[in-house]
Design an enzyme around this catalytic site. Sequence first.
Site, PDB file in Angstrom:
ATOM      1  CD  GLU A 372     -10.870  35.342  37.431  1.00 11.66           C
ATOM      2  OE1 GLU A 372     -10.778  34.234  37.317  1.00 11.66           O
ATOM      3  OE2 GLU A 372     -10.773  36.048  37.140  1.00 11.66           O
ATOM      4  N   GLY A 373     -10.663  32.508  41.736  1.00 11.45           N
ATOM      5  CA  GLY A 373      -9.935  31.285  43.314  1.00 11.45           C
ATOM      6  C   GLY A 373      -9.603  31.910  43.836  1.00 11.45           C
TER       7      GLY A 373
HETATM    8  P1  TGC Z   1     -13.784  19.509  37.996  1.00  9.00           P
HETATM    9  O1  TGC Z   1     -14.643  19.002  37.743  1.00  9.00           O
HETATM   10  O2  TGC Z   1     -12.705  19.675  37.825  1.00  9.00           O
HETATM   11  O3  TGC Z   1     -14.132  19.974  36.413  1.00  9.00           O
HETATM   12  C1  TGC Z   1     -15.450  20.202  35.464  1.00  9.00           C
HETATM   13  C2  TGC Z   1     -14.896  20.395  33.987  1.00  9.00           C
HETATM   14  O4  TGC Z   1     -14.121  21.803  33.702  1.00  9.00           O
HETATM   15  C3  TGC Z   1     -12.747  21.867  33.266  1.00  9.00           C
HETATM   16  N1  TGC Z   1     -12.185  22.179  33.972  1.00  9.00           N
HETATM   17  C4  TGC Z   1     -11.491  23.595  33.313  1.00  9.00           C
HETATM   18  N2  TGC Z   1     -11.296  23.815  32.174  1.00  9.00           N
HETATM   19  C5  TGC Z   1     -10.358  24.758  31.992  1.00  9.00           C
HETATM   20  N3  TGC Z   1     -10.081  25.115  32.390  1.00  9.00           N
HETATM   21  C6  TGC Z   1      -9.404  24.653  33.997  1.00  9.00           C
HETATM   22  N4  TGC Z   1      -8.969  25.590  34.198  1.00  9.00           N
HETATM   23  C7  TGC Z   1     -10.207  23.583  33.867  1.00  9.00           C
HETATM   24  N5  TGC Z   1     -10.526  23.258  35.166  1.00  9.00           N
HETATM   25  C8  TGC Z   1     -11.484  22.033  35.487  1.00  9.00           C
HETATM   26  C9  TGC Z   1     -12.835  20.053  33.851  1.00  9.00           C
HETATM   27  O5  TGC Z   1     -12.163  19.127  32.577  1.00  9.00           O
HETATM   28  C10 TGC Z   1     -14.150  19.162  33.581  1.00  9.00           C
HETATM   29  O6  TGC Z   1     -14.785  19.774  31.971  1.00  9.00           O
HETATM   30  P2  TGC Z   1     -15.340  18.498  31.676  1.00  9.00           P
HETATM   31  O7  TGC Z   1     -15.827  18.124  29.756  1.00  9.00           O
HETATM   32  O8  TGC Z   1     -15.643  17.018  31.718  1.00  9.00           O
HETATM   33  O9  TGC Z   1     -17.234  18.219  31.754  1.00  9.00           O
HETATM   34  O10 TGC Z   1     -14.524  20.995  38.532  1.00  9.00           O
HETATM   35  P3  TGC Z   1     -14.977  21.251  39.521  1.00  9.00           P
HETATM   36  O11 TGC Z   1     -16.172  21.844  40.314  1.00  9.00           O
HETATM   37  O12 TGC Z   1     -14.513  19.887  40.796  1.00  9.00           O
HETATM   38  O13 TGC Z   1     -13.993  22.410  40.415  1.00  9.00           O
HETATM   39  C11 TGC Z   1     -13.055  22.293  40.147  1.00  9.00           C
HETATM   40  C12 TGC Z   1     -12.386  23.950  40.545  1.00  9.00           C
HETATM   41  C13 TGC Z   1     -12.590  23.797  42.396  1.00  9.00           C
HETATM   42  C14 TGC Z   1     -10.782  23.659  40.860  1.00  9.00           C
HETATM   43  C15 TGC Z   1     -13.019  25.224  40.361  1.00  9.00           C
HETATM   44  O14 TGC Z   1     -14.276  25.168  40.486  1.00  9.00           O
HETATM   45  C16 TGC Z   1     -12.362  26.505  40.480  1.00  9.00           C
HETATM   46  O15 TGC Z   1     -11.517  26.838  39.860  1.00  9.00           O
HETATM   47  N6  TGC Z   1     -13.184  27.190  41.592  1.00  9.00           N
HETATM   48  C17 TGC Z   1     -12.977  28.322  41.111  1.00  9.00           C
HETATM   49  C18 TGC Z   1     -14.017  29.193  41.407  1.00  9.00           C
HETATM   50  C19 TGC Z   1     -13.203  30.732  40.408  1.00  9.00           C
HETATM   51  O16 TGC Z   1     -12.063  30.619  40.039  1.00  9.00           O
HETATM   52  N7  TGC Z   1     -14.715  31.583  40.529  1.00  9.00           N
HETATM   53  C20 TGC Z   1     -14.313  32.907  39.736  1.00  9.00           C
HETATM   54  C21 TGC Z   1     -15.470  33.592  39.061  1.00  9.00           C
HETATM   55  S1  TGC Z   1     -14.599  35.603  38.032  1.00  9.00           S
HETATM   56  C22 TGC Z   1     -14.029  36.243  39.230  1.00  9.00           C
HETATM   57  O17 TGC Z   1     -13.361  35.701  40.462  1.00  9.00           O
HETATM   58  C23 TGC Z   1     -13.514  37.577  38.116  1.00  9.00           C
HETATM   59  S2  TGC Z   1     -12.876  38.650  39.853  1.00  9.00           S
HETATM   60  C24 TGC Z   1     -12.668  39.795  38.200  1.00  9.00           C
HETATM   61  C25 TGC Z   1     -11.015  39.924  37.873  1.00  9.00           C
HETATM   62  O18 TGC Z   1     -10.967  38.864  37.055  1.00  9.00           O
HETATM   63  O19 TGC Z   1     -10.314  40.878  38.240  1.00  9.00           O
HETATM   64  P1  FAD Z   2     -15.543  30.408  49.418  1.00 11.68           P
HETATM   65  O1  FAD Z   2     -15.643  29.782  48.687  1.00 11.68           O
HETATM   66  O2  FAD Z   2     -16.936  31.192  50.805  1.00 11.68           O
HETATM   67  O3  FAD Z   2     -14.619  30.099  50.337  1.00 11.68           O
HETATM   68  C1  FAD Z   2     -13.955  30.478  51.376  1.00 11.68           C
HETATM   69  C2  FAD Z   2     -12.891  30.389  52.091  1.00 11.68           C
HETATM   70  O4  FAD Z   2     -12.953  29.063  51.892  1.00 11.68           O
HETATM   71  C3  FAD Z   2     -12.007  30.523  51.205  1.00 11.68           C
HETATM   72  O5  FAD Z   2     -10.353  31.055  52.074  1.00 11.68           O
HETATM   73  C4  FAD Z   2     -11.658  29.756  50.467  1.00 11.68           C
HETATM   74  O6  FAD Z   2     -10.107  29.424  49.819  1.00 11.68           O
HETATM   75  C5  FAD Z   2     -12.259  28.357  51.826  1.00 11.68           C
HETATM   76  N1  FAD Z   2     -12.030  27.138  50.914  1.00 11.68           N
HETATM   77  C6  FAD Z   2     -12.697  26.869  49.696  1.00 11.68           C
HETATM   78  N2  FAD Z   2     -12.870  25.890  49.290  1.00 11.68           N
HETATM   79  C7  FAD Z   2     -12.223  25.072  50.333  1.00 11.68           C
HETATM   80  C8  FAD Z   2     -11.410  23.100  50.652  1.00 11.68           C
HETATM   81  N3  FAD Z   2     -12.312  22.358  49.567  1.00 11.68           N
HETATM   82  N4  FAD Z   2     -10.537  23.559  51.003  1.00 11.68           N
HETATM   83  C9  FAD Z   2      -9.859  24.850  51.943  1.00 11.68           C
HETATM   84  N5  FAD Z   2     -10.771  26.210  51.846  1.00 11.68           N
HETATM   85  C10 FAD Z   2     -11.091  26.030  50.928  1.00 11.68           C
HETATM   86  N6  FAD Z   2     -16.984  36.221  40.657  1.00 11.68           N
HETATM   87  C11 FAD Z   2     -17.571  36.110  39.456  1.00 11.68           C
HETATM   88  O7  FAD Z   2     -18.210  35.551  38.870  1.00 11.68           O
HETATM   89  N7  FAD Z   2     -16.996  37.335  38.455  1.00 11.68           N
HETATM   90  C12 FAD Z   2     -16.771  38.189  39.248  1.00 11.68           C
HETATM   91  O8  FAD Z   2     -16.591  39.659  38.197  1.00 11.68           O
HETATM   92  C13 FAD Z   2     -16.089  38.528  40.296  1.00 11.68           C
HETATM   93  N8  FAD Z   2     -15.694  40.088  40.531  1.00 11.68           N
HETATM   94  C14 FAD Z   2     -15.571  39.839  41.956  1.00 11.68           C
HETATM   95  C15 FAD Z   2     -14.466  41.007  42.919  1.00 11.68           C
HETATM   96  C16 FAD Z   2     -14.699  41.357  43.503  1.00 11.68           C
HETATM   97  C17 FAD Z   2     -13.974  42.383  44.156  1.00 11.68           C
HETATM   98  C18 FAD Z   2     -14.227  39.698  44.904  1.00 11.68           C
HETATM   99  C19 FAD Z   2     -14.230  40.065  46.229  1.00 11.68           C
HETATM  100  C20 FAD Z   2     -15.123  38.901  44.159  1.00 11.68           C
HETATM  101  C21 FAD Z   2     -15.371  39.088  42.627  1.00 11.68           C
HETATM  102  N9  FAD Z   2     -15.844  37.731  42.273  1.00 11.68           N
HETATM  103  C22 FAD Z   2     -16.131  37.692  40.558  1.00 11.68           C
HETATM  104  C23 FAD Z   2     -16.206  36.109  43.230  1.00 11.68           C
HETATM  105  C24 FAD Z   2     -14.607  35.244  43.488  1.00 11.68           C
HETATM  106  O9  FAD Z   2     -14.383  34.834  42.269  1.00 11.68           O
HETATM  107  C25 FAD Z   2     -15.099  34.604  44.614  1.00 11.68           C
HETATM  108  O10 FAD Z   2     -15.728  35.418  46.018  1.00 11.68           O
HETATM  109  C26 FAD Z   2     -14.492  33.938  44.832  1.00 11.68           C
HETATM  110  O11 FAD Z   2     -14.456  32.813  44.058  1.00 11.68           O
HETATM  111  C27 FAD Z   2     -14.040  33.027  46.414  1.00 11.68           C
HETATM  112  O12 FAD Z   2     -15.802  32.352  46.430  1.00 11.68           O
HETATM  113  P2  FAD Z   2     -16.866  32.807  47.815  1.00 11.68           P
HETATM  114  O13 FAD Z   2     -16.349  33.850  47.896  1.00 11.68           O
HETATM  115  O14 FAD Z   2     -17.875  32.171  47.597  1.00 11.68           O
HETATM  116  O15 FAD Z   2     -15.549  32.207  48.867  1.00 11.68           O
END
Ligand code: TGC
Ligand code: FAD
Length: 393
Positions: A372-373
Amino acid sequence: MSTTSDRAIDPLDYIGFDALLSDDERAIRDAVREVVREQILPEVGDWFDKGILPREVFREFGKLGFLGAHLEGYGCSGVNAVAYGLINHELEYGDSGLRSAVSVQGSLAMYAIYRWGSEEQKQSWLPRMAAGDAIGCFGLTEADAGSDPGSMRTFAKRDGDDWIINGSKMWITNGSTADVAVVWAATDDGIRGFLVEKGMPGFTAPDIHKKMSLRASVTSELVFQDVRVPDANRLPEATSLRGPLSCLNEARYGIVWGVVGAARACYEEALSYSQERIVFAKPLSSYQLTQQKLAEMVLEINRGMLMALHLGRLKDADALRPEHVSLGKMGNARGALEVARSARSILGGNGITLEYPVIRHMNNLESVVTYEGTHEVHTLVVGGAVTGIQAFR
Ligand code: TGC
Ligand code: FAD
């Protein structure tokens, strides 16, 4: 010297947090707490050990109204944001895997359909998902695109009334158990979301094994080989990365509350253990070094709860921004991990066994700090918000 009976402070509610909740919020909190104590805690250590999360848990949570609890209509409970946070908090007191199951089901998969889906999609999926009869997952991350989901390679190509999806997703919670996967894919017109149903030809979801964390949670890969999906399964309102990122805000909000639950479980165990454990002829709790550890835990937990409650009140007032959520996720997840590590040290050798909950929470929290980031991603969101300079790239 003060004794237990004459203390004005409740060690389990140091600042009187309970008084900040409404009667309804407290009642929901207490009901979830009881379910966790009676149905989850006796089992969850074994689930973690075996690396399973029984499907029955979803049905039970569905009956209790935990799934998509913050959504209105479609069989959802429609509780306020604070009550939803408290549900997450109590579940994660049990195990991060339980909160994860509820987060992914309600805040990611159901919310994606609720916010970006068609009326037909909502009618078709949300009531079943709220009841726990259908499980959802959320596929955003790829092996080479985690923190930077915009660089995803999974691609959906238009083919008449259908789309053909190729690619793969990694680390997907509930992946192999899900009846419907919300899958985010690049298209010629930008990122779009698709409902990929279990059994669609070309779609497989192999599990990821050998995890040392989040073991009471299913984590899978999603693989798409020429998967044909009708346009009716595309989320019509989602047209950019904003689609999935809006869902992440919901789940991250739940984590802000949830991780403090895990920290509270560790603190309570450490407190009672230190009061019973005799070292050098006195209780461990009577030593200054131990008291410092406990005091730091109390500080983290109470400020974490205040942060969560404040963000919840902002959310209920429709004033919560993603940058607020990043601050809460970043601070509370790190704080919880610190509490867990410190609690583990108080338990000494016992701290490394599943006979106690602490190492289970500690290992889980390594994932929670990452998913989740990551901590770094949220740090950069906060840094960008205060400086006006985006430093991701
Ligand atoms: P960026 O160019 O900043 O934005 C792209 C478009 O998205 C909009 N936006 C948002 N909208 C809603 N909420 C937010 N928090 C938003 N952040 C950005 C933005 O306005 C833009 O919209 P539009 O309409 O102009 O296209 O995007 P970027 O490519 O620079 O990325 C920004 C960044 C790094 C913050 C974002 O990509 C990010 O949050 N990365 C982390 C990825 C992440 O959290 N993955 C999680 C996967 S799911 C998961 O982990 C589930 S775990 C299981 C559990 O929850 O228990
Ligand atoms: P990377 O993005 O490769 O990051 C590696 C390291 O680099 C990290 O320390 C990171 O903070 C750092 N880093 C990255 N960018 C920068 C920067 N710009 N500057 C400095 N440091 C940086 N994803 C889903 O979509 N759905 C799910 O349901 C889901 N469930 C998950 C469940 C588990 C148990 C786990 C472990 C992960 C899950 N994820 C899911 C994925 C999770 O969201 C990603 O693991 C997470 O977003 C980080 O991505 P990555 O593992 O590719 O690490």
